[in-house]
Every structure is written in C-alpha cells, then in structure tokens.
Enzyme design. Structure first.
Site: not given
Lengths: 207, 306
Positions: B93, B247
């Site tokens: 990310k 996640g």
C-alpha cells in the site's frame, strides 16, 4: 461461426482468468461450463486450466478430489489445455520452487522465470499454427526449460517452447485468451472435437 | 459466463501493451482471496491457506484504528522478506497521492500497488497518476464515479473501500451495490442522457459511454473493507465482487490459519451454500467488529480520497 459439432469445454473456475477463456470459446461457438467439483467435469469433451496462481489452484485440486478426476479425464482421452498456471499444473517437473503437479506433460517448467510483474509483457513468436508470428501475453510467466520426447513445440518465444502439445494435452506459458487472436483456441477445439482417440500415456510418474 | 476483454482505460493509452499486462494480472487474481499480512510468517500462512496474493502493510487496519498516528507505506525490509518468502504476487500500500512512495515500491518491484485510504492520505485532492507506472495499481471506490475517476487515472483494478478494520461488512455491501446499480442504470439510458449523467457522476464521458454499452467496469471489480467471515466473502461475491480482500479479518481472529482457508473456500464456492456451511464449521471467533453507525466521521477511513 466455424461449423463443427458442438463441443463442450469445462473451464477450471477455482481462481484465475477463467472468464476470459469462456468468452473466447463462446465466440468460437463452443459450449462452456465452469468446473469447481468433480461432477462438473462429467460430460465435457475438453478442459481448460486457466491462468491464475498455480499454488492456489493446486491446493484446491488436491483438496476437492479434482486432481485425480482430471488425471482420469486425460487418460480417457479428454483434451486438456493449460495456460500459464495451467501449464505449471500439467508439467511433470516444476522448479523455482519445486511444486507438485498433475504430471500430464513430460516437461520441466520454471515458475516466474522472467521475474516479477514488472517483467510481464506482450511479445510475439513463431508458430506452426499459422504463417504470421503469434502474439503472446506473458504475465509473471513460466518458462518451459525442457520438453520431453514426443512433445511437439507449436510456438516458441526467445528460443524456448511457449506452446506445446503431446497427444490430447496442450500447454502454453502465455495467455492466448487475453488477445483477439483465436488461433490457439481453435486448434484446441479441433483437438477436443476429435479427441478420445489418443489418450495421454507414457508419462512416467516420478513419484 | 462473463465476457470481458482486458483493455480500455479511458485514457490515451487504451489497449497499449503495458495496460494489457496490468489488467492481465488483475484478471489472474479473479476468484481468489488477497490477504493483508504484516510479516513473512503471516504471508506464508496466507499462501498455504490458498491466498492468490498478499498485501504487505505495516499494521492491519484494526490496529491502525486503535493505535492512531500516521499510517505509511510498510517498511521495505518487511516487504522484501515477504517477497522472498512467497511465490504468489505481493502487493503493498501507498498513501493516497504519495507518488514518491509509489515510485519506491515500483523500484522494489512489488507486483501490485494499492493506493489506499487505509493509510493516512498524503494529498487530500489528488491521486497518483497511475498511467506513469509499469506496476499495476488497485484503488478503492465507494461508488461508480469514484471507480471511473480512478480508472481514468490508470487503476487496473477497483475494489470497494468498505470500512477497513471494522470487521463490519455493511460498507462493502453499500459500495458494491452502489457501483453495480449505477452501472445498470447507465445501460438503460439514451445516448443523449449520458453527458448529464457523466457530470453527475463526476466521471469521464468516454468511460461512462463504455459502461453504458457493456454494463461492466473495464477492469476487474473486487471487494474489500470489513470482510471477516466466509459468509461475508460469499455475500460480496454474490453481489458482484470478482475476488475479495481480507484485512484484519484473518490475523485478528482467534484462528488465522483455519479462517484463512475457510474464507478461500467460501470465495471459490460462493454460490454453493453447503460449501460455505462447511467453511464455517469448526471456526473459532471472528474479530470483534465495530458498529459503523456508532463511529464518528473522523474515524471513518472510507471517506478519504474521492
């Protein structure tokens, strides 16, 4: 539409670009079916093992009892075409790292041989299937390091076999389903349509 | 079965070879589960459970919530270890608009970059111009307008934002339903209505016209944000997600290995209730979860970047 008897092709729909294969086969007039369980394979003339992650797909095949079913399907003469991850699943020997397989094609495949995604590319290479070079989409692609006796090389890239066939089994290290060129799928449909005559055998198990 | 060709970015490089291999990798991840991991050990667990890719990050979203502070790109050392440990694709990310972090991750040769609202935004107006990179990007979206703006900027994959780290699937459902129903609406509109609709959506007209014709995004459409159980994964798949990101749901549960496997199973067999039932057998406790309605605006991650 090309004229031929309607052929039904199963596409392993565990994970990967099974939708792209289906689109191309349907465009060529074939019937398709998503294969997720052994029963889904019953009345198929051919089976596609699509691109995706071979580790993910292999785990699934082993756990759901599909691996044995696919090997039997091949021995019965059912046509199978593996692209990229699918080619890895078909190979007798898998390297980088070593990995189990269905062992249906006498060849050695090196996984992710070009490097990571940044090395993925669209290239072209010579083929015996048509006069012009074949467009090849490589995505984190493997390399066929060794093709055993009796394995026909139908296309090459950078001197290495990229599309191979042995009797009713075909494997490509690239993704013909991600191009507009239907040559390879047409060839596979002919193989599936006339199949059941030459079952794959003679690939000795290494285990 | 769906018909989709991986091309058409709505930008100048429509159908370029670079674009084709970017969307091509996204195609390869369809039907799979992408799991958030914070170290090599977790990455190995994810790979063994059948994840089709892992997302490397510094802290999972639920910890980012708890601990606060600025959430940035993960440490290079950790990402490198993860890349060495697994053979499946490794994503990482970057903060929204942080093109320098993105360049670092491209130089590191990660397989996919997530320009993510889960990290603290670096730019409150602009996203990264993703056409400039060879590495493909995924971006979050809450609705069709956001999705098409991100695609126009070069995203090769869209995922719902959901509400990351909440363990609550409600926002992912809201976002997936919004995207799908807005696309359906476009397919019913006349050509002369599309310009106004593009204005309302805040999306480029050429992409709006393309959706009106195909009814689908020109890139794979995945779901993320709050997925915690196998049935959650099946739910978003049924609503149109072509793959799922999980996640905090895995490594914040009482049984990461079993849960990771169960979510993979349910994602593949999303239309087979018996298989989803099997996936739920013998699972321990899911992560605790947050009621999004009780949260304050400042604590919402999904409103970052639009």
């Amino acid at each position: 539409m090309p004229e031929r008897k309607e052929v039904k092709i199963g596409i392993l729909a565990v994970q990967g670009d099974f939708g792209a294969h289906a689109a191309m086969l349907e465009q060529l007039g074939a019937k398709t079916a998503e294969v997720r369980t052994p029963a889904d394979l019953e009345d198929c003339d051919g089976l596609i093992l699509p691109g995706g992650e071979s580790t993910t797909q292999l785990k699934f095949l082993q756990e759901e009892g599909l691996a044995d079913k696919i090997v039997k399907f091949a021995k019965r003469g059912g046509a199978i075409f593996g692209t990229c991850a699918g080619a890895i699943l078909l190979a007798k020997d898998v390297k980088h790292p070593q990995q189990d397989s269905l062992n249906l094609m006498d060849m050695t495949v090196v996984r992710n041989a070009y490097g990571r995604q940044i090395a993925s590319d669209v290239v072209s290479g010579p083929t015996t299937l048509k006069n012009e070079p074949l467009e090849m989409v490589f995505i984190r692609g493997p390399v066929i390091e060794r093709a055993g006796p009796g394995v026909k090389v139908l296309a090459k890239y950078a001197g290495k076999p990229a599309l191979v066939q042995r009797e009713n089994i075909m494997a490509a290290t690239f993704h013909p389903e991600l191009t507009d060129d239907t040559t390879v799928h047409e060839y596979f449909l002919r193989l599936a349509g006339t199949g059941a005559k030459q079952p794959a055998n003679g690939v000795k198990s290494s285990s | 079965m769906e018909v989709k060709k991986p091309n058409g970015s709505g930008n100048g490089n429509k159908g370029s070879n670079e674009w084709r291999v970017k969307v091509g990798l996204a195609e390869m991840l369809k039907g799979g589960v992408i799991m958030d991991v914070t170290n090599a050990e977790q990455a190995k667990i994810a790979e063994n459970a059948g994840a089709c890719a892992v997302m490397a990050l510094e802290r999972v979203p639920s910890d980012i919530r708890k601990e606060g502070g600025v959430a940035r790109m993960a440490s290079i050392k950790v990402i490198r270890e993860i890349m060495k440990t697994v053979t499946i694709p490794v994503m990482a990310k970057v903060r929204i608009g942080h093109f320098a972090e993105a360049e670092v991750l491209q130089a590191l040769e990660v397989d996919f970059i997530d320009e993510s609202e889960v990290l603290t935004p670096a730019d409150e107006e602009n996203h990264v111009w993703k056409h400039d990179y060879r590495v493909p990007f995924v971006c979050g979206a809450r609705n069709l307008g956001e999705a098409l703006r991100r695609i126009a900027e070069g995203a090769a994959m869209i995922r719902t934002k959901g509400e990351a780290g909440s363990g609550n699937v409600v926002e992912a459902v809201r976002h997936m339903r919004a995207i799908v129903s807005q696309m359906k609406k476009l397919t019913t509109m006349r050509d002369d209505e599309l310009m106004h609709e593009a204005k309302e959506l805040g999306a480029p007209l050429d992409l709006v016209r393309q959706i009106a014709k195909t009814g689908k995004l020109p890139v794979p459409n995945f779901s993320a944000g709050g997925i915690a159980t196998p049935a959650d994964a099946a739910l978003v798949r049924r609503l149109g997600a072509e793959a799922v990101f999980v996640g905090s749901g895995i490594f914040k549960s009482s049984d990461p290995e079993a849960r990771a496997k169960a979510v993979v199973k349910a994602t593949t067999h999303f239309e087979d209730a018996k298989a989803v039932l099997e996936a739920h057998e013998e699972l321990g406790e899911a992560m605790r979860g947050l009621d999004v309605r009780q949260m304050e605006e400042k604590d919402l991650l999904s409103t970052r970047g639009s």
